[in-house]
Write an enzyme that holds these catalytic residues in place. Structure first.
Site, PDB file in Angstrom:
ATOM      1  N   ILE A   1      -9.676   3.223  -4.078  1.00 42.83           N
ATOM      2  CA  ILE A   1      -8.869   3.822  -2.816  1.00 42.83           C
ATOM      3  C   ILE A   1      -8.283   5.086  -3.236  1.00 42.83           C
ATOM      4  CG2 ILE A   1      -9.071   1.613  -1.691  1.00 42.83           C
ATOM      5  CD1 ILE A   1      -6.342   1.007  -2.135  1.00 42.83           C
TER       6      ILE A   1
ATOM      7  N   ASN B   1     -17.319   1.230 -20.000  1.00 49.92           N
ATOM      8  CA  ASN B   1     -16.139   0.299 -19.779  1.00 49.92           C
ATOM      9  C   ASN B   1     -15.460   0.175 -21.030  1.00 49.92           C
ATOM     10  OD1 ASN B   1     -15.675  -0.939 -17.183  1.00 49.92           O
ATOM     11  ND2 ASN B   1     -15.471  -2.715 -18.267  1.00 49.92           N
TER      12      ASN B   1
ATOM     13  N   HIS C   1     -14.573   0.599  -0.531  1.00 50.13           N
ATOM     14  CA  HIS C   1     -13.453  -0.137  -0.369  1.00 50.13           C
ATOM     15  C   HIS C   1     -12.501   0.473   0.659  1.00 50.13           C
ATOM     16  CE1 HIS C   1     -14.740  -3.099  -3.678  1.00 50.13           C
ATOM     17  NE2 HIS C   1     -15.309  -3.193  -2.610  1.00 50.13           N
TER      18      HIS C   1
ATOM     19  N   CYS D   1      -0.495   3.361  17.183  1.00 47.97           N
ATOM     20  CA  CYS D   1      -1.662   4.080  16.903  1.00 47.97           C
ATOM     21  C   CYS D   1      -1.618   5.593  17.614  1.00 47.97           C
ATOM     22  CB  CYS D   1      -2.970   3.415  17.720  1.00 47.97           C
ATOM     23  SG  CYS D   1      -4.524   4.434  17.539  1.00 47.97           S
TER      24      CYS D   1
ATOM     25  N   ARG E   1       1.290   2.074  -3.610  1.00 52.06           N
ATOM     26  CA  ARG E   1       0.197   2.457  -4.274  1.00 52.06           C
ATOM     27  C   ARG E   1      -0.002   3.970  -3.831  1.00 52.06           C
ATOM     28  NH1 ARG E   1      -4.685  -1.830  -4.017  1.00 52.06           N
ATOM     29  NH2 ARG E   1      -5.503  -0.138  -5.556  1.00 52.06           N
TER      30      ARG E   1
ATOM     31  N   CYS F   1      -8.103  -0.124  18.440  1.00 46.09           N
ATOM     32  CA  CYS F   1      -9.097   0.663  18.924  1.00 46.09           C
ATOM     33  C   CYS F   1     -10.129   1.306  18.039  1.00 46.09           C
ATOM     34  CB  CYS F   1      -8.314   1.773  20.239  1.00 46.09           C
ATOM     35  SG  CYS F   1      -7.365   2.933  18.936  1.00 46.09           S
TER      36      CYS F   1
ATOM     37  N   TYR G   1       0.743  -1.311  -0.051  1.00 44.79           N
ATOM     38  CA  TYR G   1      -0.044  -0.069  -0.072  1.00 44.79           C
ATOM     39  C   TYR G   1       0.938   1.249   0.155  1.00 44.79           C
ATOM     40  CZ  TYR G   1      -4.104  -2.876   0.232  1.00 44.79           C
ATOM     41  OH  TYR G   1      -4.988  -3.703   0.033  1.00 44.79           O
TER      42      TYR G   1
ATOM     43  N   GLY H   1     -15.697   1.714 -15.495  1.00 49.09           N
ATOM     44  CA  GLY H   1     -14.394   1.100 -15.198  1.00 49.09           C
ATOM     45  C   GLY H   1     -14.535   0.113 -14.242  1.00 49.09           C
TER      46      GLY H   1
ATOM     47  N   ALA I   1     -12.238   5.666 -20.661  1.00 52.84           N
ATOM     48  CA  ALA I   1     -13.118   6.426 -19.837  1.00 52.84           C
ATOM     49  C   ALA I   1     -12.884   7.948 -19.953  1.00 52.84           C
ATOM     50  CB  ALA I   1     -12.692   6.195 -18.517  1.00 52.84           C
TER      51      ALA I   1
END
Ligand code: APR
Length: 235
Positions: free
Chosen positions: A91, A204, A112, A139, A57, A123, A54, A178, A222
């Site tokens: 995302i 699409n 998502h 955290c 990304r 938590c 991630y 898409g 698109a």
């Protein structure tokens, strides 16, 4: 002009911004094992691998810019406030950036989750994710090293389903842009919209798995199909 438009978007909307899709020939799921990087079990086995997936990304997303399709959707939402519900499986924040460029305050429903957000498994605290997240990051609220990207993995429950169901129940026009129509519940939205009497359209590059359910299809990239479709709606 239809009075209630629900627009579902998938990875194909951001493909021309340089952000990878999942199931195309060179998609992310041809490069990574989704069981390892997009499931709670994979995260438990190797949190560093998942955080790095991630982080990469997130870096790609920061380097990308919204494309003409994002800007066309922002123009539609701006020119018909309160009429358009933007639901995305993506995302990335390309739509938010296009909305800001259009001075439009519409929300984007991220079913998502979002790369830009972090979540504490211990938590439940959520905060803006840093550029890079690491398995042992504490955290900010509880201090425990239980942080993860605030994204929905396979086997987890998508976010905001009540709001999405409400929007679908009122839809007079439903568009899917898409998305391969391979992942539920998103792939089932077109059938719900049809049952509610909405006109349904797919924009699409290739026919999706549920293209046969749509009233209308607008095949192509698109950045070409979405501006043309929005211009026709706004005409
Ligand atoms: N313009 C329009 N459509 C495009 C373009 C483009 N430039 N490029 C690709 N597409 C289409 C492809 O034809 C394909 O149907 O976008 C779709 C992308 O499909 P997927 O890669 O399956 O992405 P998506 O449908 O968003 O996946 C849904 O699956 O892996 C999970 O959580 C992940 O949100 C994702 C979900």
């Amino acid at each position: 002009m239809p009075e209630n438009i629900v627009i579902l978007t998938g990875a194909g909307l951001s493909a021309e911004s340089g952000l990878g899709t999942f199931r195309d020939k060179d998609g992310l799921w041809t490069q990574y094992d989704l069981e390892e990087v997009a499931t709670p079990e994979g995260f438990a086995r190797n949190p560093t691998l998942v955080q790095d997936f991630y982080n990469a990304r997130r870096a790609n997303c920061r380097a990308a810019t919204p494309n003409a399709a994002h800007h066309a959707l922002a123009r539609l939402a701006r020119d018909y406030p309160g009429t358009v519900t933007l639901v995305t499986q993506n995302i990335d924040d390309m739509l938010e950036r296009a909305l800001r460029d259009a001075s439009c305050t519409s929300d984007v429903i991220h079913m998502h989750g979002e790369l830009a957000r972090a979540l504490c498994n211990a938590c439940g605290h959520r905060w803006d994710a840093p550029a890079e997240m690491h398995a042992d990051d504490p955290c900010p609220a509880c201090g425990r090293a239980a942080t993860r990207p605030d994204v929905v993995w396979f086997g987890e429950i998508p976010y905001h389903m009540e709001a999405i169901d409400t929007a679908l129940s009122r839809a007079t026009l439903f568009a899917a842009i898409g998305t391969s129509g391979e992942v539920y519940p998103a792939a089932g939205f077109v059938q719900i919209a049809r049952e509610m009497g909405a006109h349904t359209v797919e924009l699409n590059l290739d026919p999706s798995a549920n293209v046969h359910i749509f009233d209308e299809t607008r095949p192509g990239p698109a950045t070409q199909t979405v501006p043309a479709w929005v211009n026709a709606l706004l005409a």
